[in-house]
Design an enzyme around this catalytic site. Structure first.
Site, PDB file in Angstrom:
ATOM      1  CG  HIS A  39      -6.817  -5.127   1.659  1.00  0.00           C
ATOM      2  ND1 HIS A  39      -6.269  -5.901   2.657  1.00  0.00           N
ATOM      3  CD2 HIS A  39      -8.052  -4.782   2.076  1.00  0.00           C
ATOM      4  CE1 HIS A  39      -7.146  -6.011   3.652  1.00  0.00           C
ATOM      5  NE2 HIS A  39      -8.242  -5.342   3.326  1.00  0.00           N
ATOM      6  CG  HIS A  45      -1.973  -1.050   1.186  1.00  0.00           C
ATOM      7  ND1 HIS A  45      -2.817  -1.246   0.105  1.00  0.00           N
ATOM      8  CD2 HIS A  45      -2.300  -2.014   2.093  1.00  0.00           C
ATOM      9  CE1 HIS A  45      -3.625  -2.273   0.361  1.00  0.00           C
ATOM     10  NE2 HIS A  45      -3.340  -2.765   1.551  1.00  0.00           N
ATOM     11  CG  ASP A  81      -5.445  -9.661   3.589  1.00  0.00           C
ATOM     12  OD1 ASP A  81      -5.095 -10.283   2.557  1.00  0.00           O
ATOM     13  OD2 ASP A  81      -5.055  -8.498   3.836  1.00  0.00           O
ATOM     14  CG  ASP A 139      -3.060  -8.262   0.911  1.00  0.00           C
ATOM     15  OD1 ASP A 139      -2.388  -8.608   1.897  1.00  0.00           O
ATOM     16  OD2 ASP A 139      -4.063  -7.507   1.003  1.00  0.00           O
TER      17      ASP A 139
HETATM   18  C1  SP5 Z   1      -1.329  -5.105   4.049  1.00  0.00           C
HETATM   19  C2  SP5 Z   1      -2.798  -5.055   4.317  1.00  0.00           C
HETATM   20  O1  SP5 Z   1      -3.462  -6.079   4.248  1.00  0.00           O
HETATM   21  N1  SP5 Z   1      -3.336  -3.877   4.687  1.00  0.00           N
HETATM   22  C3  SP5 Z   1      -4.740  -3.750   4.881  1.00  0.00           C
HETATM   23  C4  SP5 Z   1      -5.139  -2.578   5.709  1.00  0.00           C
HETATM   24  C5  SP5 Z   1      -6.607  -2.399   5.724  1.00  0.00           C
HETATM   25  N2  SP5 Z   1      -7.040  -1.425   6.677  1.00  0.00           N
HETATM   26  C6  SP5 Z   1      -8.355  -0.886   6.584  1.00  0.00           C
HETATM   27  C7  SP5 Z   1      -9.429  -1.930   6.558  1.00  0.00           C
HETATM   28  C8  SP5 Z   1     -10.800  -1.304   6.510  1.00  0.00           C
HETATM   29  C9  SP5 Z   1     -11.803  -2.121   7.273  1.00  0.00           C
HETATM   30  N3  SP5 Z   1     -13.044  -1.459   7.336  1.00  0.00           N
HETATM   31  C10 SP5 Z   1     -13.666  -1.310   8.626  1.00  0.00           C
HETATM   32  C11 SP5 Z   1     -13.708  -2.606   9.416  1.00  0.00           C
HETATM   33  C12 SP5 Z   1     -14.348  -2.422  10.756  1.00  0.00           C
HETATM   34  N4  SP5 Z   1     -14.270  -3.638  11.525  1.00  0.00           N
HETATM   35 ZN    ZN Z   2      -4.459  -6.921   2.789  1.00  0.00          ZN
END
Ligand code: SP5
Ligand code: ZN
Length: 373
Positions: A227, A183, A312, A225
């Site tokens: 994301h 990211h 994830d 991943d």
């Molecule tokens: C490397 C990696 O996997 N980074 C991912 C970071 C994601 N962070 C934000 C996730 C947003 C989740 N939305 C709200 C969830 C409330 N439980």
């Molecule tokens: Zn991720």
């Protein structure tokens, strides 16, 4: 398989804003402990512990590669902000610097104000927001040293897969990078990422392969991943010698990237392949996207493979919504070997996300089993 680990990466611990709560970040040291514990009990894998010595030639090379791919004012912020806050009594030693205000350029109609939100502010609180785009990439006491160590593992892997390491000649390596990297776009931290390890891997192989063949190598980065790897995509968007291919949750974090219409620009046109997958997808739907990824990879004819590997995508993951189970990672990794490139080329696998601590070790083990066949 050779698995690279640096204990310095375990020292980084932060809090984050998740939903409506400030919590211990899901990206925690226990993730690595889970992987190390599982792989130590499996004779198919050899864990090599690495610690980079300050001022060694490799450390100098690493810092050079980090500085040439990430902005210097950004890096200085990541390196110094926690110490600055601490010395001004603004944060406790064991606490995390988090932003309170982001430069939201779209709020301003005039271009004069727009240019202001692009220049680093003087205020110490404002700076925390200028160099991050979310509240999951806070800065703690050991964040900088861990991020450098994490990138160092990518560089060590790059040296080995490019055939330039004095002792090791392994063709497939996993680097237990932590914090993750995909990211980070070189200007801002976000999503637990501070230094983009996939960028360091590519630039590292480019550096080492200069000593070998005359031909400049072509790369594929396969990002698995949950994301979208917005940072990696952005870094190579106009490159042309790096094909970025990502399978990720549709319309999920990081929200503003990952669409199929993002295809690269200039020399990089058609070197960016986003394969968003619907919420609730199982291994069957995943493999359909994998087939599209394989087609793109084999027609590109790369020389090296970098895998940004996140778990994830696991069915219980708090940050993902796919329905993959532990056994599915073996199936998926094995399936990718239909690809001639993925079957035959040197490959460097970098850890990205995956937040179910107890499942992470078994999930990594399952993937590596499928990948090595
Ligand atoms: C490397 C990696 O996997 N980074 C991912 C970071 C994601 N962070 C934000 C996730 C947003 C989740 N939305 C709200 C969830 C409330 N439980
Ligand atoms: Zn991720």
């Amino acid at each position: 398989m050779l698995v690279l680990h640096d204990p310095t990466t375990l020292e980084h611990k932060t809090t984050e804003l998740l939903g409506s709560k400030i919590l211990q970040a899901l990206e925690c040291p226990e993730r690595l402990i889970s992987i190390l514990t599982t792989l130590k009990g499996n004779s198919d894998h050899e864990i090599q512990t690495i610690t980079l010595k300050d001022d060694s030639p490799k450390s100098t090379l690493l810092h050079g590669l980090i500085e040439s791919s990430h902005k210097s004012d950004y890096l200085e912020h990541i390196r110094t902000a926690h110490g600055n806050w601490l010395s001004q009594g603004l944060v406790d030693q064991d606490a995390t610097v988090l932003p309170e205000c982001f430069p939201a350029h779209h709020l301003f109609a005039s271009s004069q104000l727009n240019s202001k939100v692009r220049s680093p502010p003087k205020d110490i609180f404002a700076r925390a927001g200028f160099y991050a785009y979310d509240m999951s990439a806070g800065l703690a006491e050991h964040t900088w040293s861990a991020a450098v160590a994490s990138a160092g593992l990518a560089l060590e892997g790059a040296e080995i897969v490019s055939g330039q390491h004095a002792e090791r000649k392994d063709k497939t390596i996993m680097a237990l990078c932590r914090p993750p990297g995909h990211h980070c776009n070189g200007r801002m931290a976000g999503g637990y990422c501070y230094i983009n390890n996939a960028v360091i891997a590519v630039d590292g192989i480019r550096h080492y392969s200069k000593a070998g063949s005359a031909k400049t190598p072509k790369f594929v980065i396969l990002d698995l991943d949950f994301h979208h790897g917005n940072g990696t995509q952005e870094y190579f968007y106009k490159d042309g010698e790096v094909l970025y291919v990502s399978i990720h949750g549709e319309d999920e974090y990081p929200y503003y990237s990952g669409g199929e219409d993002e295809k690269g620009e200039g020399k990089g046109l058609n070197c960016n392949v986003n394969l968003p997958l619907k919420s609730g997808s199982t291994v069957d739907e995943y493999l359909d996207k994998a087939d599209l990824a394989i087609k793109a990879i084999d027609s590109y004819q790369p020389d090296y493979v970098i895998v940004s590997l996140g778990f994830d995508t696991f069915h219980l993951d708090p940050l993902g919504n796919f329905k993959l189970e532990t056994e599915d990672y073996e199936t998926i990794a094995q399936h990718f070997k239909i690809s001639q490139a993925l079957k035959l080329l040197p490959a460097l696998i970098l850890l990205e996300g995956g937040y179910v601590v107890d499942a992470l070790g078994p999930n990594v083990q399952s993937f590596l089993k499928g990948w090595t066949g």
